[in-house]
Scaffold this active site. Structure first.
Site, PDB file in Angstrom:
ATOM      1  N   TYR A 244       0.812  -1.215   0.000  1.00  0.00           N
ATOM      2  CA  TYR A 244       0.000   0.000   0.000  1.00  0.00           C
ATOM      3  C   TYR A 244       0.851   1.273   0.000  1.00  0.00           C
ATOM      4  O   TYR A 244       0.364   2.346  -0.364  1.00  0.00           O
ATOM      5  CB  TYR A 244      -0.925   0.041   1.222  1.00  0.00           C
ATOM      6  CG  TYR A 244      -1.954  -1.057   1.290  1.00  0.00           C
ATOM      7  CD1 TYR A 244      -2.151  -1.954   0.244  1.00  0.00           C
ATOM      8  CD2 TYR A 244      -2.745  -1.200   2.429  1.00  0.00           C
ATOM      9  CE1 TYR A 244      -3.097  -2.963   0.334  1.00  0.00           C
ATOM     10  CE2 TYR A 244      -3.707  -2.195   2.515  1.00  0.00           C
ATOM     11  CZ  TYR A 244      -3.870  -3.085   1.472  1.00  0.00           C
ATOM     12  OH  TYR A 244      -4.813  -4.080   1.572  1.00  0.00           O
TER      13      TYR A 244
ATOM     14  N   HIS B 107       0.229 -11.561   1.524  1.00  0.00           N
ATOM     15  CA  HIS B 107      -0.765 -10.732   0.835  1.00  0.00           C
ATOM     16  C   HIS B 107      -1.413 -11.475  -0.333  1.00  0.00           C
ATOM     17  O   HIS B 107      -2.632 -11.426  -0.509  1.00  0.00           O
ATOM     18  CB  HIS B 107      -0.093  -9.442   0.356  1.00  0.00           C
ATOM     19  CG  HIS B 107      -1.040  -8.323   0.101  1.00  0.00           C
ATOM     20  ND1 HIS B 107      -0.649  -7.010   0.119  1.00  0.00           N
ATOM     21  CD2 HIS B 107      -2.364  -8.296  -0.176  1.00  0.00           C
ATOM     22  CE1 HIS B 107      -1.683  -6.224  -0.126  1.00  0.00           C
ATOM     23  NE2 HIS B 107      -2.729  -6.991  -0.324  1.00  0.00           N
TER      24      HIS B 107
END
Length: 275
Positions: A48, A106
């Site tokens: 992110y 992830h």
């Protein structure tokens, strides 16, 4: 007060703040606002590019560290022992924390050695860098393999799940093993705003379509949601979904909606049906 999910491996709020794709000052302000409002779960990730801002927001909040549940994730290009060790160290450095509450893979990587990747998670957990570990975006067969490998105690699965995407097989595996289940994109990127079925239920409850979508998820045992919301108004509205009680007719109508609409499926995604 946000209700909690409690398993043998973690204690996690039912609703948290998702931070993708917020960056910079907007992200820090959102984290500060959410914590001030009563959020205690904050979700971020290496990919992110906002861990430093999330950490700054946490520091500015003044809330004791043990009152917060912080999640971060290692990207799919680092799923080796050394790669994961470097990733968790870098994430903690950016967050300015000595541990996270949950550390995820992830995305799976088709070329990864599953046991080595899980071993990397377990090393972070054993070292006290993460209180619990989990996986994101694992399809059913791979999820079961990760659990049955016995290398790391999988505490949580995070996947896309909402009123338009059925995840019954994954939820069944999670429940079978006492694993928490976190939904990303729970508000369908606001697609529900134009849905006549959801709009009708929202009108009936004096709520918004997004609140109805969240309420449908949050009523499920062991299921958490992490909607992204930058502003205080939307953050408050999302918390308000906790108090909406859908009746059997509401749930049946939502359950009957088509459930094959996936909003997030990058080129490197696994084979969702057979992976």
């Amino acid at each position: 007060m946000v209700p909690m999910i409690e398993t043998k491996l973690l204690r996690m709020p039912k609703i948290g703040l998702g931070t993708w794709p917020m960056k910079g000052a907007e992200c820090q302000a959102a984290v500060e606002s959410a914590i001030a409002m009563g959020y205690r779960s904050i979700d971020t990730a290496e990919m992110y590019g906002n861990e430093a801002e999330v950490g700054a927001g946490i520091a500015a909040s003044g809330i004791a560290r043990d009152e917060l549940f912080v999640t971060t994730k290692v990207w799919h290009d680092k799923l080796t022992k050394d790669g994961i060790a470097g990733a968790i160290a870098a994430s903690l450095g950016k967050l300015k924390l000595d541990h996270v509450d949950l550390f995820h893979i992830h995305w799976p990587n088709a070329a990864m050695d599953l046991n080595e990747a899980l071993g990397g998670l377990e090393a972070a957990r054993s070292a006290g860098q993460a209180r619990a570990v989990g996986v994101c975006n694992f399809p059913p067969k791979l999820f079961r393999r990760a659990i049955e490998a016995g290398v790391a105690p999988i505490a949580c699965l995070q996947v896309e799940h909402h009123v338009y995407l059925d995840q019954t097989p994954l939820k069944a595996i999670a429940r079978e093993h006492g694993i928490a289940f976190t939904c990303y994109s729970p508000t369908t990127k606001n697609a529900v705003a134009e849905d006549p079925v959801i709009r009708g239920i929202a009108q009936k409850h004096g709520a918004t379509p997004v609140q109805i979508a969240l309420a449908w998820l949050l009523r499920q045992d062991g299921v958490a949601a992490i909607p992204k919301a930058a502003g205080a108004m939307n953050q408050g509205a999302n918390l308000g979904a906790l108090s909406i009680e859908l009746d059997e007719a509401d749930v049946a109508a939502i359950d009957a909606l088509p459930k094959k609409r996936r909003l997030v499926s990058p080129a490197f995604a696994p084979d969702w049906a057979n992976g």
